[in-house]
Design an enzyme around this catalytic site. Structure first.
Site, PDB file in Angstrom:
ATOM      1  N   GLU A  93      28.693  12.842  88.679  1.00 32.67           N
ATOM      2  CA  GLU A  93      27.853  12.254  89.830  1.00 32.67           C
ATOM      3  C   GLU A  93      27.795  10.975  89.740  1.00 32.67           C
ATOM      4  O   GLU A  93      28.062  10.275  88.942  1.00 32.67           O
ATOM      5  CB  GLU A  93      26.338  13.098  89.466  1.00 32.67           C
ATOM      6  CG  GLU A  93      26.514  14.482  89.693  1.00 32.67           C
ATOM      7  CD  GLU A  93      25.200  15.314  89.330  1.00 32.67           C
ATOM      8  OE1 GLU A  93      24.804  16.227  90.269  1.00 32.67           O
ATOM      9  OE2 GLU A  93      24.321  14.717  88.647  1.00 32.67           O
ATOM     10  N   CYS A 106      24.905   3.798  90.950  1.00 30.54           N
ATOM     11  CA  CYS A 106      25.199   4.341  89.602  1.00 30.54           C
ATOM     12  C   CYS A 106      26.174   5.048  89.231  1.00 30.54           C
ATOM     13  O   CYS A 106      26.548   6.166  90.021  1.00 30.54           O
ATOM     14  CB  CYS A 106      23.642   5.161  89.503  1.00 30.54           C
ATOM     15  SG  CYS A 106      23.707   5.562  87.639  1.00 30.54           S
ATOM     16  N   CYS A 113      28.668  13.882  77.823  1.00 30.13           N
ATOM     17  CA  CYS A 113      28.659  12.541  76.825  1.00 30.13           C
ATOM     18  C   CYS A 113      28.715  13.394  75.536  1.00 30.13           C
ATOM     19  O   CYS A 113      28.019  14.076  75.258  1.00 30.13           O
ATOM     20  CB  CYS A 113      27.531  11.846  77.373  1.00 30.13           C
ATOM     21  SG  CYS A 113      26.950  10.536  76.096  1.00 30.13           S
ATOM     22  N   CYS A 117      21.986  12.482  73.338  1.00 29.69           N
ATOM     23  CA  CYS A 117      20.488  12.300  73.291  1.00 29.69           C
ATOM     24  C   CYS A 117      19.783  13.345  73.672  1.00 29.69           C
ATOM     25  O   CYS A 117      19.883  13.958  74.697  1.00 29.69           O
ATOM     26  CB  CYS A 117      20.188  11.137  74.259  1.00 29.69           C
ATOM     27  SG  CYS A 117      21.311   9.615  73.542  1.00 29.69           S
ATOM     28  N   CYS A 120      18.328  13.582  77.297  1.00 30.47           N
ATOM     29  CA  CYS A 120      19.132  13.478  78.423  1.00 30.47           C
ATOM     30  C   CYS A 120      20.131  14.746  78.732  1.00 30.47           C
ATOM     31  O   CYS A 120      20.692  15.429  77.999  1.00 30.47           O
ATOM     32  CB  CYS A 120      20.260  12.607  78.166  1.00 30.47           C
ATOM     33  SG  CYS A 120      21.639  12.076  79.209  1.00 30.47           S
ATOM     34  N   CYS A 348      17.334   9.279  86.626  1.00 34.69           N
ATOM     35  CA  CYS A 348      18.101   8.986  85.394  1.00 34.69           C
ATOM     36  C   CYS A 348      18.221  10.396  84.783  1.00 34.69           C
ATOM     37  O   CYS A 348      16.938  10.747  84.474  1.00 34.69           O
ATOM     38  CB  CYS A 348      17.266   8.009  84.551  1.00 34.69           C
ATOM     39  SG  CYS A 348      17.344   6.236  85.317  1.00 34.69           S
TER      40      CYS A 348
HETATM   41  N1  SAH Z   1      25.075   6.350  78.188  1.00 35.50           N
HETATM   42  C1  SAH Z   1      24.416   5.371  78.706  1.00 35.50           C
HETATM   43  C2  SAH Z   1      24.401   5.082  80.150  1.00 35.50           C
HETATM   44  C3  SAH Z   1      23.680   6.359  80.722  1.00 35.50           C
HETATM   45  S1  SAH Z   1      22.215   6.974  80.757  1.00 35.50           S
HETATM   46  C4  SAH Z   1      23.144   5.038  77.874  1.00 35.50           C
HETATM   47  O1  SAH Z   1      22.713   6.054  77.305  1.00 35.50           O
HETATM   48  O2  SAH Z   1      22.647   4.104  77.916  1.00 35.50           O
HETATM   49  C5  SAH Z   1      21.293   5.708  81.593  1.00 35.50           C
HETATM   50  C6  SAH Z   1      19.707   5.597  81.082  1.00 35.50           C
HETATM   51  O3  SAH Z   1      19.201   6.783  81.465  1.00 35.50           O
HETATM   52  C7  SAH Z   1      19.685   5.462  79.651  1.00 35.50           C
HETATM   53  O4  SAH Z   1      18.799   4.476  79.257  1.00 35.50           O
HETATM   54  C8  SAH Z   1      19.262   6.869  79.172  1.00 35.50           C
HETATM   55  O5  SAH Z   1      18.504   6.805  77.922  1.00 35.50           O
HETATM   56  C9  SAH Z   1      18.300   7.025  80.469  1.00 35.50           C
HETATM   57  N2  SAH Z   1      18.001   8.655  80.727  1.00 35.50           N
HETATM   58  C10 SAH Z   1      18.672   9.552  79.854  1.00 35.50           C
HETATM   59  N3  SAH Z   1      18.207  10.769  80.235  1.00 35.50           N
HETATM   60  C11 SAH Z   1      16.944  10.652  80.725  1.00 35.50           C
HETATM   61  C12 SAH Z   1      15.818  11.502  81.114  1.00 35.50           C
HETATM   62  N4  SAH Z   1      15.819  12.666  81.221  1.00 35.50           N
HETATM   63  N5  SAH Z   1      14.834  10.679  81.756  1.00 35.50           N
HETATM   64  C13 SAH Z   1      14.872   9.221  81.963  1.00 35.50           C
HETATM   65  N6  SAH Z   1      15.795   8.651  81.456  1.00 35.50           N
HETATM   66  C14 SAH Z   1      16.776   9.077  80.874  1.00 35.50           C
HETATM   67 FE1  SF4 Z   2      24.988  10.014  76.743  1.00 39.93          FE
HETATM   68 FE2  SF4 Z   2      22.637  10.590  77.842  1.00 39.93          FE
HETATM   69 FE3  SF4 Z   2      22.716   9.627  75.625  1.00 39.93          FE
HETATM   70 FE4  SF4 Z   2      23.638   7.984  77.498  1.00 39.93          FE
HETATM   71  S1  SF4 Z   2      21.474   8.971  77.434  1.00 39.93           S
HETATM   72  S2  SF4 Z   2      24.379   8.119  75.505  1.00 39.93           S
HETATM   73  S3  SF4 Z   2      24.613   9.705  78.860  1.00 39.93           S
HETATM   74  S4  SF4 Z   2      23.652  11.636  76.216  1.00 39.93           S
END
Ligand code: SAH
Ligand code: SF4
Length: 372
Positions: A93, A106, A113, A117, A120, A348
């Site tokens: 996306e 974005c 990934c 996390c 996420c 996000c």
């Molecule tokens: N992998 C990279 C970039 C992609 S995520 C990273 O983790 O930095 C972009 C941002 O969105 C990151 O700060 C991530 O922690 C945040 N993010 C991921 N899942 C989210 C969620 N469910 N709600 C709010 N922010 C989220």
């Molecule tokens: Fe991967 Fe999502 Fe963690 Fe970013 S926030 S490193 S996209 S798992």
């Protein structure tokens, strides 16, 4: 004849080397690069001022291969989300966020990934593969020219002024494909995005932060989410490999390459998990007296965007406000990210695409409750 080369896989140096291989001078490569990225050309026939001999050499050997678009959704606030097919049952996306004074894209760097996390939805899907340079750039190439058409912009005006590598994937786990894509974004013959308007966001791949500083020191955002290793280990599993002290040391080193810059720390606000005043105080302690001491830093608080499998809740508005106020009172510029494109799940961490998990991250993911 060998494989057909995708010209979107090259930055200007790469394209020049390719053209030299065909016996062509660098300025021809520059012309070609401008046709592709500035004008959005899809085929060589339309490149009217490009030497016919070059056009003939390219035909059959090379192509400009974008990504098939599966869906385009436009939110009531103008936010637009595209789902691109990257083959093998995977989709990624890309989101455009219009604001008064800028347009931000974005961009995704991987199908899925591997970091996994907790909060996420991409992480919950597991990992399939890295995107190629061409697949990363194709998102910008397509979106820029599609938007110019839709917004009917005057010739020469750009729709996208800022790019954030904050879509699906961990960009610094795909460094090799990422760097040429960043260079094409920065190039005046490409998209002309300025270094400070191009942001790489990372969960903290320490050795690659150092590589990025050497290769292409764009703006850096670091997904912090917790003030202590004990909590960050739970939220961002990569922390077990690169704990906060190493991560923050890498941030210090990064700023030596980008002196007048700052690091943006992203902090996803999770109800009762990382959003109390104690957490805010611990964060200040880390930044004033711990490994973050002296770092030129800003904070960006992201209210958690829930998705069903997470088992987590978004912080209350008052908890976010209290946390932000505390950081501000201690001298840190702090912003709270507005949620955009709510009606199309473009926020996000809601970017789920469609990923064939090849590593079983989703099964291995630690689903035990987070100690509060
Ligand atoms: N992998 C990279 C970039 C992609 S995520 C990273 O983790 O930095 C972009 C941002 O969105 C990151 O700060 C991530 O922690 C945040 N993010 C991921 N899942 C989210 C969620 N469910 N709600 C709010 N922010 C989220
Ligand atoms: Fe991967 Fe999502 Fe963690 Fe970013 S926030 S490193 S996209 S798992």
């Amino acid at each position: 004849m060998g494989d057909v080369v995708n010209l979107l896989d090259h930055d200007l140096d790469g394209l020049s080397a390719y053209c030299e291989g065909l016996g062509e001078k660098r300025f021809r490569a520059t012309q070609l690069f401008r046709w592709i990225h500035q004008k959005g050309a899809k085929d060589f026939a339309s490149m009217t001022d490009l030497a016919k001999s070059l056009r003939e050499k390219l035909a059959g050997r090379a192509e400009i291969r974008g990504l098939p678009v599966l869906t385009e959704q436009v939110s009531s606030d103008g936010t637009t989300k595209w789902l691109f097919d990257v083959g093998g049952g995977n989709a990624v996306e890309t989101v455009f966020i219009p604001e008064d004074d800028r347009g931000t894209l974005c961009v995704s760097s991987q199908a899925g990934c591997a970091v996994g996390c907790r909060f996420c939805s991409t992480g919950h899907q597991g990992f399939s593969r890295n995107l190629s340079t061409g697949e990363i750039l194709a998102q910008l190439w397509f979106a820029e020219h599609r938007l110019r058409e839709r917004l009917q912009l005057p010739a020469g005006e750009r729709a996208i002024t800022n790019v954030v590598m904050m879509g699906m994937g961990e960009p610094l786990q795909n460094h090799q494909a990422l760097v040429p894509a960043l260079r094409a974004m920065l190039d005046d013959h490409g998209y002309g995005i300025s270094r400070r308007r191009l942001t790489v966001s990372t969960s903290g791949v320490v050795p690659m932060i150092d590589r990025l500083a050497q290769d292409c020191p764009v703006a850096l955002a670091v997904s912090l989410h917790a003030p202590t290793d004990a909590l960050r280990d739970q939220l961002v599993p990569l922390n077990k490999k690169y704990p906060l002290s190493e991560l923050l040391a890498a941030c210090h080193r990064y700023l030596e390459f980008a002196p007048r810059d700052f690091i943006t720390f992203e902090y996803c606000m999770l109800d009762g998990v990382n959003d109390t005043l104690e957490h805010a105080r611990a964060l200040i302690e880390l930044m004033h007296h711990g490994a973050g001491r002296g770092l030129n830093a800003k904070f960006n608080l992201i209210p958690f965007n829930p998705f069903p499998a997470s088992g987590l809740r978004r912080s209350t508005a008052s908890a976010v406000q209290r946390f932000a106020q505390h950081l501000q009172d201690q001298g840190f510029v702090t912003t709270v990210r507005k949620t955009r494109g709510d009606d199309i799940d473009a926020a996000c961490g809601q970017l789920a695409g469609d990923v064939k998990d090849r590593t079983d991250v989703s099964r291995r993911m630690n689903r035990s409750p987070i100690p509060i």
